[in-house]
Design a protein around this motif. Structure first.
Motif, short mmCIF file in Angstrom:
data_model
loop_
_atom_site.label_atom_id
_atom_site.label_comp_id
_atom_site.label_asym_id
_atom_site.label_seq_id
_atom_site.Cartn_x
_atom_site.Cartn_y
_atom_site.Cartn_z
N GLN A 47 24.16 11.79 -10.98
CA GLN A 47 23.19 12.95 -11.28
C GLN A 47 21.84 12.65 -10.49
O GLN A 47 20.72 13.23 -10.94
CB GLN A 47 22.98 13.22 -12.55
N HIS A 48 21.84 11.85 -9.38
CA HIS A 48 20.62 11.49 -8.60
C HIS A 48 19.32 11.11 -9.39
O HIS A 48 18.33 11.41 -9.42
CB HIS A 48 19.97 12.93 -7.83
N TYR A 49 19.83 10.18 -10.17
CA TYR A 49 18.92 9.38 -11.25
C TYR A 49 18.28 10.40 -12.32
O TYR A 49 17.47 9.77 -12.94
CB TYR A 49 17.93 8.71 -10.64
N PHE A 50 18.78 11.38 -12.36
CA PHE A 50 18.23 12.49 -13.19
C PHE A 50 16.68 12.77 -12.92
O PHE A 50 15.80 13.21 -13.87
CB PHE A 50 18.30 12.30 -14.80
N THR A 51 16.01 12.41 -11.82
CA THR A 51 14.85 12.23 -11.43
C THR A 51 14.50 13.03 -10.07
O THR A 51 15.35 13.12 -9.16
CB THR A 51 14.42 11.01 -11.54
N GLU A 52 13.47 13.77 -10.10
CA GLU A 52 13.03 14.35 -8.89
C GLU A 52 11.49 13.57 -8.62
O GLU A 52 10.64 13.71 -9.32
CB GLU A 52 12.85 15.94 -9.07
N VAL A 53 11.39 13.54 -7.22
CA VAL A 53 9.97 13.08 -6.77
C VAL A 53 9.60 14.00 -5.62
O VAL A 53 10.38 14.42 -4.68
CB VAL A 53 9.85 11.64 -6.16
N TRP A 54 8.25 14.61 -5.77
CA TRP A 54 7.87 15.62 -4.94
C TRP A 54 6.49 15.29 -4.22
O TRP A 54 5.73 14.51 -4.76
CB TRP A 54 7.53 16.80 -5.60
N GLN A 70 -0.90 12.58 -3.16
CA GLN A 70 -0.56 13.00 -4.61
C GLN A 70 0.84 13.25 -4.64
O GLN A 70 1.46 13.89 -3.79
CB GLN A 70 -1.31 14.39 -4.97
N TYR A 71 1.45 12.73 -5.75
CA TYR A 71 3.04 12.81 -5.73
C TYR A 71 3.17 13.32 -7.26
O TYR A 71 2.37 13.02 -8.16
CB TYR A 71 3.90 11.47 -5.58
N GLY A 73 0.86 -1.33 0.10
CA GLY A 73 0.00 -0.08 -0.14
C GLY A 73 0.77 1.30 -0.04
O GLY A 73 0.18 2.50 0.17
N HIS A 74 2.10 1.23 -0.10
CA HIS A 74 2.80 2.22 -0.12
C HIS A 74 3.59 2.43 -1.67
O HIS A 74 3.97 1.41 -2.30
CB HIS A 74 4.16 2.11 0.94
N PHE A 75 4.06 3.89 -1.93
CA PHE A 75 4.78 4.08 -2.99
C PHE A 75 6.40 3.77 -2.85
O PHE A 75 6.94 4.27 -1.70
CB PHE A 75 4.70 5.40 -3.17
N SER A 76 7.04 2.73 -3.39
CA SER A 76 8.22 2.37 -2.93
C SER A 76 9.47 2.33 -4.07
O SER A 76 10.48 2.45 -3.65
CB SER A 76 8.14 0.60 -2.83
N GLY A 77 9.07 2.93 -5.36
CA GLY A 77 9.93 3.26 -6.12
C GLY A 77 9.26 3.58 -7.46
O GLY A 77 8.37 3.42 -7.80
N PRO A 127 9.42 3.90 1.69
CA PRO A 127 8.10 3.81 1.11
C PRO A 127 7.19 4.97 1.67
O PRO A 127 7.20 5.26 2.74
CB PRO A 127 7.60 2.32 1.34
N GLN A 128 6.51 5.46 0.62
CA GLN A 128 5.56 6.77 1.04
C GLN A 128 4.17 6.10 0.87
O GLN A 128 3.80 5.40 0.09
CB GLN A 128 5.77 7.56 0.01
#
Length: 212
Positions: free
Chosen positions: A86-93, A135-136, A39-43, A128-129
């Motif tokens: 480069q931190h996976y070239f990715t941002e999650v907010w 909302q992400y 039930g969590h956002f893991s990746g 895990p979130q």
């Protein structure tokens, strides 16, 4: 021969290093799947397909290697090290805060698909979130805009079956203003955009994950 291979691999790695110009000279087609655990956002499970010109360097280096051969493992490790830098070239907010990642992917690999090289990996969140009622947003981009990283179609950002009833994804493609477009077009191969401008971010697609 080894020196030639090292040189060719270096050419590709340079494409993922922020040391050159702002115009996209390399193109990466993205496919991303949200990962869920209890039930969590893991990746995020990512698949990056390089354009044929960029791929030529890597495929030359791989030669006639078959899937699973050691050369693919070596190439994947070299490219992945640059991506991690480069931190996976990715941002999650989430709620105005950046979500942290683990420093290393839980798995990664590289393969050939026709005339294109494909890098696959799992980007794990540090923790895990929760998904319910949350909302992400997430984006994958080169801040300098030297590498164009984008989804060809909205379905290239996907949910696992277990989340399809309770969550939805939306891909937003920005429309930078005329001033930003003119600035990007004015840069040549010898130029680099100002760092604080985050030029690539202004062109980056944003995926919104919304759950009930």
């Amino acid at each position: 021969m080894q020196a030639v291979k090292q040189c060719v691999t270096g050419v590709f790695l340079a494409l993922l290093s922020f040391t050159v110009s702002a115009h996209p000279h390399s193109f990466i087609h993205l496919k991303t799947q949200v990962l869920e655990e209890n039930g969590h956002f893991s990746g995020l499970k990512m698949r990056w397909t390089m354009d044929e010109i960029t791929s030529a360097d890597l495929l030359y280096d791989a030669g006639n290697a078959q899937p699973g051969d050691e050369v693919w493992k070596k190439l994947a490790a070299e490219v992945m090290a640059n991506v991690l830098g480069q931190h996976y070239f990715t941002e999650v907010w989430h709620n105005g805060q950046k979500v942290k990642f683990l420093n290393r992917p839980t798995e990664y690999g590289m393969e050939r698909e026709g005339h294109q090289a494909v890098l696959t990996f799992i980007l794990p969140l540090a923790e895990p979130q929760p998904l319910s009622g949350q909302q992400y947003t997430f984006s994958t981009f080169d801040p300098t805009y030297f590498v164009d990283m984008s989804y060809d179609k909205t379905s290239d950002a996907a949910l696992p079956t277990e989340l399809q009833k309770s969550c939805k994804l939306a891909v937003h493609t920005p429309k930078p203003g005329e001033e930003v477009l003119n600035y990007a077009q004015s840069l040549d191969k010898a130029d680099a955009p100002e760092e604080d401008m985050e030029l690539g971010k202004q062109f980056a697609q944003t995926v919104t994950l919304s759950c009930q």
